[in-house]
Design a protein around this motif. Structure first.
Motif, PDB file in Angstrom:
ATOM      1  N   LEU A 286      -3.061 -31.809 -11.572  1.00  0.00           N
ATOM      2  CA  LEU A 286      -3.049 -31.843 -10.034  1.00  0.00           C
ATOM      3  C   LEU A 286      -3.565 -31.342  -9.682  1.00  0.00           C
ATOM      4  O   LEU A 286      -4.245 -31.691  -9.192  1.00  0.00           O
ATOM      5  N   LYS A 287      -3.885 -30.444 -10.547  1.00  0.00           N
ATOM      6  CA  LYS A 287      -4.611 -29.287  -9.743  1.00  0.00           C
ATOM      7  C   LYS A 287      -6.568 -30.634  -9.991  1.00  0.00           C
ATOM      8  O   LYS A 287      -7.368 -29.998  -9.938  1.00  0.00           O
TER       9      LYS A 287
ATOM     10  N   ASP B 119       6.736 -32.457 -18.143  1.00  0.00           N
ATOM     11  CA  ASP B 119       7.697 -31.060 -17.794  1.00  0.00           C
ATOM     12  C   ASP B 119       6.566 -30.344 -16.469  1.00  0.00           C
ATOM     13  O   ASP B 119       5.116 -31.313 -16.225  1.00  0.00           O
ATOM     14  N   TYR B 120       6.731 -30.131 -15.575  1.00  0.00           N
ATOM     15  CA  TYR B 120       5.752 -29.172 -14.702  1.00  0.00           C
ATOM     16  C   TYR B 120       4.518 -28.708 -15.340  1.00  0.00           C
ATOM     17  O   TYR B 120       3.546 -29.469 -14.756  1.00  0.00           O
ATOM     18  N   GLY B 121       4.972 -28.228 -16.785  1.00  0.00           N
ATOM     19  CA  GLY B 121       3.313 -26.814 -17.536  1.00  0.00           C
ATOM     20  C   GLY B 121       2.338 -28.868 -17.734  1.00  0.00           C
ATOM     21  O   GLY B 121       1.718 -28.508 -17.518  1.00  0.00           O
ATOM     22  N   THR B 122       3.119 -30.055 -17.575  1.00  0.00           N
ATOM     23  CA  THR B 122       2.203 -30.456 -18.181  1.00  0.00           C
ATOM     24  C   THR B 122       1.389 -31.322 -16.681  1.00  0.00           C
ATOM     25  O   THR B 122       0.385 -32.287 -16.458  1.00  0.00           O
ATOM     26  N   VAL B 123       2.421 -31.611 -15.892  1.00  0.00           N
ATOM     27  CA  VAL B 123       1.957 -32.147 -14.252  1.00  0.00           C
ATOM     28  C   VAL B 123       0.948 -31.114 -13.418  1.00  0.00           C
ATOM     29  O   VAL B 123       0.097 -31.856 -12.902  1.00  0.00           O
TER      30      VAL B 123
ATOM     31  N   THR C 101       5.316 -36.856  -2.521  1.00  0.00           N
ATOM     32  CA  THR C 101       6.637 -36.184  -3.097  1.00  0.00           C
ATOM     33  C   THR C 101       6.145 -34.311  -3.161  1.00  0.00           C
ATOM     34  O   THR C 101       4.665 -34.183  -3.291  1.00  0.00           O
ATOM     35  N   THR C 102       7.208 -34.815  -3.904  1.00  0.00           N
ATOM     36  CA  THR C 102       6.938 -33.410  -4.585  1.00  0.00           C
ATOM     37  C   THR C 102       6.724 -32.696  -5.648  1.00  0.00           C
ATOM     38  O   THR C 102       6.932 -34.108  -6.340  1.00  0.00           O
ATOM     39  N   VAL C 103       6.005 -32.292  -6.476  1.00  0.00           N
ATOM     40  CA  VAL C 103       5.689 -32.151  -7.633  1.00  0.00           C
ATOM     41  C   VAL C 103       6.893 -31.537  -8.895  1.00  0.00           C
ATOM     42  O   VAL C 103       6.834 -32.968  -9.688  1.00  0.00           O
TER      43      VAL C 103
END
Length: 155
Positions: A79-80, A71-75, A59-61
């Motif tokens: 993921l890293k 939000d992206y900044g938390t995900v 799936t996409t981020v």
């Protein structure tokens, strides 16, 4: 509405706050998960990421963040760390360089079998029955929808 309910609606008593009851429940449930997830080498947020990937596959981020309501900044840091642990891989989508795809590695798929025991173990630890859990989950999703609508109207 009873007089008790009228009074509670404007109460500033901590134990009468819906937000605090949810906060306390969330912390307690997360704490109950901790020993189960420690056995898997996962934090609760990492477990949630893997649940989405196990359910949906690659799936996409952006889709992952939406599913988790983050939000992206938390995900991105999650993921890293999962990538460093060898559990997920990230790569740019061939058709859209701005889009990053995330997928489980073979190691994460092996972990899936052990993780399948976690929900049942949590129910056993909390002594909650299936019907009670289903009712609570339904009520919490209904509350989530109503609170999200209120937040959207306030913007």
């Amino acid at each position: 509405m009873t007089s008790h309910e009228d009074g509670a609606a404007g109460s500033l008593l901590l134990d009468e706050q819906l937000c605090f009851a949810l906060y306390a429940a969330q912390r307690a449930v997360t704490a109950a998960y901790r020993p189960l997830l420690d056995e898997l080498g996962l934090t609760y947020p990492q477990y949630l990421v893997l649940l989405v990937l196990w359910e949906r596959g690659e799936t996409t981020v952006k889709e992952l963040a939406g599913a988790l309501r983050l939000d992206y900044g938390t995900v991105s840091p999650l993921l890293k760390r999962l990538e460093s642990a060898g559990l997920v891989r990230r790569e740019r989508a061939a058709g859209d360089e701005r889009s990053v795809l995330v997928a489980c590695t073979g190691r994460a798929e092996e972990l899936r079998e052990r993780a399948a025991r976690v929900p049942g173990a949590l129910l056993a630890a909390t002594e909650l029955g299936g019907p009670e859990v289903a009712r609570l989950r339904e009520e919490l999703w209904r509350l989530t929808e109503k609170a999200q609508s209120a937040a959207d109207r306030a913007r």
